[in-house]
Write an enzyme that holds these catalytic residues in place. Structure first.
Site, PDB file in Angstrom:
ATOM      1  N   CYS A   1      -8.453 -26.948 -62.635  1.00 13.10           N
ATOM      2  CA  CYS A   1      -8.656 -28.230 -61.942  1.00 13.10           C
ATOM      3  C   CYS A   1      -7.420 -29.117 -61.957  1.00 13.10           C
ATOM      4  O   CYS A   1      -7.344 -30.096 -61.221  1.00 13.10           O
ATOM      5  CB  CYS A   1      -9.852 -28.961 -62.546  1.00 13.10           C
ATOM      6  SG  CYS A   1     -11.301 -27.927 -62.624  1.00 13.10           S
TER       7      CYS A   1
ATOM      8  N   HIS B   1     -10.297 -36.130 -60.894  1.00 13.04           N
ATOM      9  CA  HIS B   1     -10.906 -34.834 -60.602  1.00 13.04           C
ATOM     10  C   HIS B   1     -12.416 -35.031 -60.503  1.00 13.04           C
ATOM     11  O   HIS B   1     -13.025 -35.736 -61.308  1.00 13.04           O
ATOM     12  CB  HIS B   1     -10.572 -33.845 -61.722  1.00 13.04           C
ATOM     13  CG  HIS B   1     -11.337 -32.570 -61.616  1.00 13.04           C
ATOM     14  ND1 HIS B   1     -11.394 -31.844 -60.453  1.00 13.04           N
ATOM     15  CD2 HIS B   1     -12.112 -31.908 -62.526  1.00 13.04           C
ATOM     16  CE1 HIS B   1     -12.155 -30.780 -60.654  1.00 13.04           C
ATOM     17  NE2 HIS B   1     -12.609 -30.800 -61.887  1.00 13.04           N
TER      18      HIS B   1
ATOM     19  N   ASN C   1     -17.781 -29.794 -57.443  1.00 14.70           N
ATOM     20  CA  ASN C   1     -16.498 -29.592 -58.128  1.00 14.70           C
ATOM     21  C   ASN C   1     -15.741 -28.452 -57.425  1.00 14.70           C
ATOM     22  O   ASN C   1     -16.159 -27.296 -57.492  1.00 14.70           O
ATOM     23  CB  ASN C   1     -16.780 -29.250 -59.598  1.00 14.70           C
ATOM     24  CG  ASN C   1     -15.522 -29.016 -60.412  1.00 14.70           C
ATOM     25  OD1 ASN C   1     -14.432 -28.880 -59.874  1.00 14.70           O
ATOM     26  ND2 ASN C   1     -15.680 -28.958 -61.723  1.00 14.70           N
TER      27      ASN C   1
HETATM   28  O1  UT7 Z   1     -13.933 -28.997 -63.749  1.00 15.30           O
HETATM   29  C1  UT7 Z   1     -13.523 -28.579 -65.017  1.00 15.30           C
HETATM   30  C2  UT7 Z   1     -14.065 -29.414 -66.068  1.00 15.30           C
HETATM   31  N1  UT7 Z   1     -15.497 -29.355 -66.086  1.00 15.30           N
HETATM   32  C3  UT7 Z   1     -16.180 -30.419 -66.432  1.00 15.30           C
HETATM   33  O2  UT7 Z   1     -15.594 -31.457 -66.638  1.00 15.30           O
HETATM   34  C4  UT7 Z   1     -17.662 -30.268 -66.607  1.00 15.30           C
HETATM   35  C5  UT7 Z   1     -18.085 -31.050 -67.806  1.00 15.30           C
HETATM   36  N2  UT7 Z   1     -19.494 -30.909 -68.133  1.00 15.30           N
HETATM   37  C6  UT7 Z   1     -20.495 -31.437 -67.406  1.00 15.30           C
HETATM   38  O3  UT7 Z   1     -20.292 -31.975 -66.344  1.00 15.30           O
HETATM   39  C7  UT7 Z   1     -21.882 -31.419 -68.014  1.00 15.30           C
HETATM   40  O4  UT7 Z   1     -21.799 -31.026 -69.361  1.00 15.30           O
HETATM   41  C8  UT7 Z   1     -22.884 -30.491 -67.266  1.00 15.30           C
HETATM   42  C9  UT7 Z   1     -23.276 -31.107 -65.919  1.00 15.30           C
HETATM   43  C10 UT7 Z   1     -22.285 -29.139 -67.055  1.00 15.30           C
HETATM   44  C11 UT7 Z   1     -24.170 -30.351 -68.073  1.00 15.30           C
HETATM   45  O5  UT7 Z   1     -24.720 -31.621 -68.352  1.00 15.30           O
HETATM   46  P1  UT7 Z   1     -25.167 -31.986 -69.860  1.00 15.30           P
HETATM   47  O6  UT7 Z   1     -25.753 -33.332 -69.792  1.00 15.30           O
HETATM   48  O7  UT7 Z   1     -23.962 -31.801 -70.732  1.00 15.30           O
HETATM   49  O8  UT7 Z   1     -26.283 -30.938 -70.158  1.00 15.30           O
HETATM   50  P2  UT7 Z   1     -26.368 -29.816 -71.301  1.00 15.30           P
HETATM   51  O9  UT7 Z   1     -25.449 -28.690 -70.986  1.00 15.30           O
HETATM   52  O10 UT7 Z   1     -26.234 -30.482 -72.634  1.00 15.30           O
HETATM   53  O11 UT7 Z   1     -27.863 -29.331 -71.118  1.00 15.30           O
HETATM   54  C12 UT7 Z   1     -28.957 -30.219 -71.297  1.00 15.30           C
HETATM   55  C13 UT7 Z   1     -30.231 -29.484 -70.908  1.00 15.30           C
HETATM   56  C14 UT7 Z   1     -30.358 -28.096 -71.552  1.00 15.30           C
HETATM   57  O12 UT7 Z   1     -31.727 -27.899 -71.887  1.00 15.30           O
HETATM   58  P3  UT7 Z   1     -32.246 -28.112 -73.406  1.00 15.30           P
HETATM   59  O13 UT7 Z   1     -31.452 -27.146 -74.222  1.00 15.30           O
HETATM   60  O14 UT7 Z   1     -31.938 -29.538 -73.720  1.00 15.30           O
HETATM   61  O15 UT7 Z   1     -33.687 -27.798 -73.296  1.00 15.30           O
HETATM   62  C15 UT7 Z   1     -29.995 -27.153 -70.432  1.00 15.30           C
HETATM   63  O16 UT7 Z   1     -30.597 -25.904 -70.564  1.00 15.30           O
HETATM   64  O17 UT7 Z   1     -30.278 -29.262 -69.487  1.00 15.30           O
HETATM   65  C16 UT7 Z   1     -30.548 -27.876 -69.226  1.00 15.30           C
HETATM   66  N3  UT7 Z   1     -29.925 -27.521 -67.980  1.00 15.30           N
HETATM   67  C17 UT7 Z   1     -30.536 -27.637 -66.783  1.00 15.30           C
HETATM   68  N4  UT7 Z   1     -31.757 -28.041 -66.439  1.00 15.30           N
HETATM   69  C18 UT7 Z   1     -32.090 -28.062 -65.132  1.00 15.30           C
HETATM   70  C19 UT7 Z   1     -28.672 -27.052 -67.774  1.00 15.30           C
HETATM   71  N5  UT7 Z   1     -28.468 -26.861 -66.453  1.00 15.30           N
HETATM   72  C20 UT7 Z   1     -29.614 -27.211 -65.834  1.00 15.30           C
HETATM   73  C21 UT7 Z   1     -30.002 -27.238 -64.479  1.00 15.30           C
HETATM   74  N6  UT7 Z   1     -31.242 -27.667 -64.177  1.00 15.30           N
HETATM   75  N7  UT7 Z   1     -29.182 -26.877 -63.477  1.00 15.30           N
END
Ligand code: UT7
Length: 325
Positions: A112, A252, A282
Site C-alpha cells: 500500500c 491510504h 482498499n
Molecule cells: O492496506 C494494508 C493495511 N491494512 C489495514 O490497514 C487493515 C487494518 N485492519 C482492519 O481494517 C480491521 O482490523 C478489519 C476490518 C480487517 C477487521 O476489523 P476488526 O474490528 O479488527 O475485527 P476483528 O478482526 O477483531 O474481528 C472481530 C470479529 C471476529 O469475530 P469474534 O472472534 O469476535 O467472534 C471476526 O470473526 O468480527 C468477525 N469478522 C466478521 N464478521 C462478519 C471478521 N470479518 C467479518 C465479516 N463479517 N466480514
C-alpha cells in the site's frame, strides 16, 4: 528545483460489488462491513482485465491531460503487488501498451506504500537529473489474490489504478518532503504465502489456498494508525507545514476507523481529509493514486495547496509525501 506532479489520471473497472452482494458469498452482513470498515462497495476487474490494462488506462489519462506525447516519457515506475506476471515487470507491459519507446521501466513492490515510494523515487531521479519526465503508475488487481471464501479479508479489497506524471519545476511548487520506512519483522501479518521462490506453486499450495492474501487485521490496524501518524508528522515538519496550514490529507484507504483516528489526532476537519474507500475499498498501492487523481479531477486541489499523502502497508512499509500543489 522541485519534482512536481503536472497531471494525474485514474481508472476504475466497471463492475461494482456491493456489501449486499458479499452477503450472498460469505457469512457476513452489510452492517458489519459498513460499520467496521466504512466500505460500501468496491470495483472488480473483469476476468480478461489485468493490472497493466488498468495501469495503462490511468497512465494514458495522465499523459492526455498534460498534453505530453508518449515519446517524451523517459521513466516509467509501476507500484503493484499484483503484477500481470512474476516477470517481465508490469511497468514494461505499460511501456509497451502506451508506446513509451524512449523510457526505461521498473516495478516497485511496497504494497500500500508503493505509490509514495514511487513518487519518492521519481523525485530523486528528477532532482539528480537522471530523468526529465516520469510516469508513476499504481495499479492493483487485488481481486486476483483475494480468497473469496475468507470473510475477514474478501470484504476489504478492490481493483483500480491511478497515475501521476512528474517533471522538474522551479516555481517552488511540487514535492516538498518525503519519508519512507519499513519493518520486515512483521511481514507475516499480511502476506501471500505461496507463488514465490519460498513456496513455488504446486497442487498442494493451490489446495491449501496459499496463493491468496492472508491478514491478521486487528494487529495491522494498531500499527497502521501509529505509523501513518508518524509519517504525516515527519513530512509536515520537514516541509515546514504547520497543522493549521494543511489543506488536504490523502491517507491510504484501508479502513474509515483508521482514517478517522488519524484525522482526530492531527485535528483535521472532515473537508481536510480525502475519503473514497466507501466506493473503492482498499486498492493497495493504487489507493492514494486514485484518490489524488479524483481530487484533481474534481478541482478539490487548488494551486498552492499544502497536501499530505500518507500510507501504510504490507512489509510492513509506511511513507509520507508533502507537496505544494
Ligand atoms: O492496506 C494494508 C493495511 N491494512 C489495514 O490497514 C487493515 C487494518 N485492519 C482492519 O481494517 C480491521 O482490523 C478489519 C476490518 C480487517 C477487521 O476489523 P476488526 O474490528 O479488527 O475485527 P476483528 O478482526 O477483531 O474481528 C472481530 C470479529 C471476529 O469475530 P469474534 O472472534 O469476535 O467472534 C471476526 O470473526 O468480527 C468477525 N469478522 C466478521 N464478521 C462478519 C471478521 N470479518 C467479518 C465479516 N463479517 N466480514
Amino acid at each position: 528545483m522541485k519534482a512536481r506532479i503536472i497531471s494525474t489520471g485514474y481508472y476504475l473497472p466497471e463492475r461494482i460489488l456491493t456489501n449486499k452482494d458479499l452477503e450472498k458469498m460469505v457469512d457476513t452482513t452489510e452492517e458489519w462491513i459498513t460499520q467496521r470498515t466504512g466500505i460500501l462497495e468496491r470495483r472488480i476487474a473483469s476476468e480478461n482485465e489485468a493490472t497493466s490494462d488498468m495501469g495503462s488506462a490511468a497512465g494514458a489519462a495522465a499523459l492526455e491531460k498534460a498534453g505530453v506525447s508518449p515519446g517524451d516519457v523517459d521513466t516509467v515506475i509501476c507500484a503493484t503487488i499484483t503484477p500481470d506476471h512474476l516477470f517481465p515487470s508490469t511497468a514494461c507491459l505499460i511501456q509497451k501498451k502506451l508506446k513509451l519507446s524512449n523510457a526505461f521501466a521498473y516495478d516497485i513492490s511496497a504494497a500500500c506504500s508503493g505509490f509514495l515510494y514511487s513518487l519518492a523515487s521519481a523525485e530523486s531521479l528528477l532532482k539528480s537529473g537522471a530523468a526529465e519526465t516520469v510516469l508513476v503508475v499504481a495499479a492493483e488487481k487485488m481481486s486476483s489474490i483475494t480468497d473469496w471464501k475468507d470473510r475477514s479479508t474478501c470484504v476489504l479489497f478492490g481493483d483500480g489504478a491511478g497515475a501521476a506524471l512528474l517533471k522538474r519545476d522551479d516555481s517552488g511548487r511540487g514535492i516538498l518532503s518525503t519519508y519512507m520506512k519499513s519493518d520486515g519483522n512483521m511481514g507475516d501479518l499480511l502476506i501471500v504465502p505461496a507463488g514465490g521462490s519460498r513456496m513455488p506453486a504446486s497442487e498442494k499450495t493451490v489446495a491449501g489456498r496459499l496463493h491468496y492474501l492472508r491478514m491478521q487485521g486487528n494487529e495491522v490496524f494498531k500499527v497502521a494508525v501509529r505509523n501513518m501518524l508518524e509519517s504525516a508528522q515527519a513530512v509536515a515538519e520537514e516541509a515546514g507545514i504547520h497543522s493549521d496550514e494543511i489543506n488536504l490529507v490523502i491517507p491510504h484507504q484501508a479502513n474509515l476507523r483508521i482514517i478517522d483516528a488519524i484525522a482526530k489526532r492531527l485535528k483535521l476537519g472532515k473537508d481536510q481529509v480525502y475519503v473514497n474507500l466507501d466506493r473503492t475499498g482498499n486498492t493497495s498501492a493504487a489507493s492514494i493514486a486514485i484518490s489524488l487523481a479524483e481530487a484533481d479531477s474534481q478541482s478539490i486541489l487548488k494551486e498552492g495547496d499544502n497536501i499530505i499523502l500518507v500510507s501504510f502497508g504490507a512489509g510492513f512499509t509506511w511513507a509520507g509525501v508533502a507537496l505544494q500543489w
